[in-house]
Design an enzyme around this catalytic site. Structure first.
Site, PDB file in Angstrom:
ATOM      1  N   LEU A  80       0.807  -1.221   0.000  1.00 28.86           N
ATOM      2  CA  LEU A  80       0.000   0.000   0.000  1.00 28.86           C
ATOM      3  C   LEU A  80       0.838   1.269   0.000  1.00 28.86           C
ATOM      4  O   LEU A  80       0.364   2.324  -0.390  1.00 28.86           O
ATOM      5  CB  LEU A  80      -0.931   0.012   1.221  1.00 28.86           C
ATOM      6  CG  LEU A  80      -1.945  -1.127   1.281  1.00 28.86           C
ATOM      7  CD1 LEU A  80      -2.676  -1.110   2.604  1.00 28.86           C
ATOM      8  CD2 LEU A  80      -2.923  -1.035   0.131  1.00 28.86           C
TER       9      LEU A  80
ATOM     10  N   GLY B 194       8.167   3.828   1.980  1.00 34.10           N
ATOM     11  CA  GLY B 194       8.975   4.997   2.276  1.00 34.10           C
ATOM     12  C   GLY B 194      10.420   4.598   2.485  1.00 34.10           C
ATOM     13  O   GLY B 194      10.809   3.452   2.235  1.00 34.10           O
TER      14      GLY B 194
ATOM     15  N   SER C 153      12.076   4.344   5.318  1.00 30.64           N
ATOM     16  CA  SER C 153      12.336   3.492   6.479  1.00 30.64           C
ATOM     17  C   SER C 153      11.301   2.394   6.695  1.00 30.64           C
ATOM     18  O   SER C 153      11.493   1.527   7.547  1.00 30.64           O
ATOM     19  CB  SER C 153      12.418   4.344   7.745  1.00 30.64           C
ATOM     20  OG  SER C 153      11.185   4.992   7.972  1.00 30.64           O
TER      21      SER C 153
ATOM     22  N   SER D 224       7.688  -0.032   4.880  1.00 29.92           N
ATOM     23  CA  SER D 224       6.715  -0.372   3.846  1.00 29.92           C
ATOM     24  C   SER D 224       5.413  -0.768   4.523  1.00 29.92           C
ATOM     25  O   SER D 224       5.423  -1.298   5.642  1.00 29.92           O
ATOM     26  CB  SER D 224       7.217  -1.541   2.990  1.00 29.92           C
ATOM     27  OG  SER D 224       8.393  -1.195   2.299  1.00 29.92           O
TER      28      SER D 224
ATOM     29  N   ASP E  34     -12.900  16.251  11.874  1.00 24.22           N
ATOM     30  CA  ASP E  34     -12.310  14.988  12.330  1.00 24.22           C
ATOM     31  C   ASP E  34     -10.851  15.161  12.754  1.00 24.22           C
ATOM     32  O   ASP E  34     -10.425  14.662  13.803  1.00 24.22           O
ATOM     33  CB  ASP E  34     -12.397  13.932  11.226  1.00 24.22           C
ATOM     34  CG  ASP E  34     -13.808  13.395  11.026  1.00 24.22           C
ATOM     35  OD1 ASP E  34     -14.669  13.658  11.896  1.00 24.22           O
ATOM     36  OD2 ASP E  34     -14.054  12.711  10.023  1.00 24.22           O
TER      37      ASP E  34
ATOM     38  N   ASP F 240       4.002  15.840  11.426  1.00 19.56           N
ATOM     39  CA  ASP F 240       4.107  15.466  10.002  1.00 19.56           C
ATOM     40  C   ASP F 240       2.726  15.358   9.377  1.00 19.56           C
ATOM     41  O   ASP F 240       2.410  14.393   8.675  1.00 19.56           O
ATOM     42  CB  ASP F 240       4.871  14.155   9.835  1.00 19.56           C
ATOM     43  CG  ASP F 240       5.343  13.948   8.387  1.00 19.56           C
ATOM     44  OD1 ASP F 240       5.442  14.948   7.644  1.00 19.56           O
ATOM     45  OD2 ASP F 240       5.603  12.794   8.005  1.00 19.56           O
TER      46      ASP F 240
END
Length: 447
Positions: free
Chosen positions: A55, A58, A60, A62, A169, A186
């Site tokens: 899906l 990155g 560092s 998966s 939300d 982030d």
């Protein structure tokens, strides 16, 4: 390559096994399993879970969609061992999520089910998180929304209903997070995902999070969503200088302000927020974006949203609104109706079928009962139907509302029914908010 080895499991504090039938989707696009993809299987909680798709990937970690023999689905986030801070990222995200769930968790923050170590065939061991599986990300919504806009419709962004839903939300998630003393650090469209079964947006990825006043990561936030004080800190750190720039919870509000502006306008603002004009007077650019939007929807009181976003984008973090005060903005008291496009983009367990039934069928009781039986029989081919409703009067007159047991079934039905013909009519299938359906509230949907 076949899976070999096993896993050692460490149940998380106050975590739980994923609920049967859990079927939302984690970040990134679905993709069929590649033969070269590793691993093919994970052994978790004493049972084998099959990797269905990758899906996201990155530097560092998966993320994979996995399923068990019990037809339960979840997401596994596998961190690279000792590569680019992978081990650090695992411990950071685990500790934050466990702490959050130790305080009862929050409906708008992804749930951690457990942690485990995966032992590979070559003797390698990777640390993994077993997470709630979520659906489409705001990043994907931005792409789909702009590419799917109707011809001749100047506005490329999302509806006020969608923006309001996401804003509320995520502000509720941030209010909880900030009360617990954490800064997400982030916030970006890829880290906000829709939960089809819980019918809300959720916050993910806590690898850069820190306790306010105890920041242990110098480089925070993603370019394009980075607050001015974080930009300053990152620049100083790159130059080898140490200075406490005072990054606080305010950095999250800045990021959310940019995200909401992108959702409204349909424009990626990365280049804009780097510009000299933005740095000198971002409020004027926000006004300009809203002025363009109001030409399309002059009747919508967008000024509340404009003022809310401007209060998130103040250069001085001490003057920015907090998540709690932002939730008091009048924007959240305005009842908006979804557009048809919204209900195509956001999956839910309820499906709405349009363009199927003539008014004449609704007033003959025998014909009406026959249609109910026929529709239920047809819809049960795609999953377990909980209820079916065909209103005889407006709102919703002649539309077919089908409630499935879970969003997996409704998504399959939507995929297979859209474009089919019944009695020479093309079926239009959209999703419908479960909460509204349960309350008996049928939107007069904006076209």
């Amino acid at each position: 390559m076949a899976h070999c080895g096993g896993s050692s499991v460490e149940p998380s504090a106050k975590t739980q096994a994923p609920p049967p039938g859990s079927d939302s989707i984690m970040p990134g696009q679905r993709s069929s399993v590649d033969q070269s993809m590793k691993p093919v299987l994970f052994e978790i909680f004493g049972e084998l879970w099959t990797v269905q798709s990758r899906l996201g990937q990155g530097v560092s970690a998966s993320v994979y969609q996995v399923s068990s023999d019990r037809a339960t689905t979840a997401a596994v986030k596998e961190f690279q061992a000792d590569t680019q801070g992978g081990d650090y990222g695992f411990h950071k995200e685990r500790s934050v999520l466990e702490d959050i769930q130790g305080h009862q968790g929050h409906k708008n923050i992804v749930t951690l089910y457990g942690v485990f170590t995966n032992h590979g065939c070559m003797g390698s061991a990777t640390r993994c998180l077993l997470l709630e599986l979520l659906d489409v990300s705001v990043s994907e919504l931005l792409v789909r929304g702009s590419s799917g806009s109707q011809a001749g419709r100047p506005q490329q962004g999302h509806s006020m209903w969608m923006v309001q839903h996401c804003a509320r939300d995520i502000l509720e998630a941030l209010a909880f997070l900030h009360r617990e003393g954490y800064v997400h650090a982030d916030l970006k469209p890829r880290n906000i995902l829709w939960s089809a079964d819980d019918e809300c947006f959720k916050l993910i990825d806590f690898g850069l999070s820190f306790k306010e006043g105890n920041q242990d990561v110098k480089y925070i936030q993603t370019d394009g969503y980075r607050a001015p004080e974080a930009e300053l800190q990152n620049s100083l750190a790159q130059a080898g200088l140490e200075l406490d720039s005072g990054c606080t919870a305010g950095v999250d509000l800045w990021s959310l302000g940019i995200i909401l502006l992108e959702m409204l306008s349909g424009i990626k603002l990365k280049d804009t927020v780097r510009s000299k004009e933005w740095k000198e007077n971002c409020a004027a650019i926000v006004d300009h974006i809203f002025a363009n939007n109001s030409l399309v929807c002059p009747a919508i009181p967008v000024y509340h949203l404009r003022d809310l976003i401007k209060s998130m984008l103040l250069n001085d973090p001490k003057q920015r609104c907090t998540a709690d005060t932002a939730l008091l903005n009048p924007f959240f008291s305005i009842p908006f109706a979804p557009h048809i496009e919204d209900l195509v983009l956001l999956p839910s367990p309820v499906l709405r079928l349009l363009n199927l039934i003539d008014d004449s069928h609704l007033h003959n009781e025998e014909e009406y009962e026959d249609i109910l039986d026929d529709m239920k029989e047809e819809c049960q081919k795609y999953g377990s139907v909980v209820s079916l409703l065909i209103p005889k009067e407006n709102p919703g007159k002649g539309q077919v509302f089908v409630e499935y047991a879970n969003s997996s079934d409704s998504k399959e039905a939507q995929r297979l029914l859209t474009g089919r013909t019944f009695d020479g009519k093309f079926v239009v299938a959209t999703f419908y908010p479960l909460s509204a359906y349960k309350r008996g509230y049928l939107y007069q949907t904006v076209q």
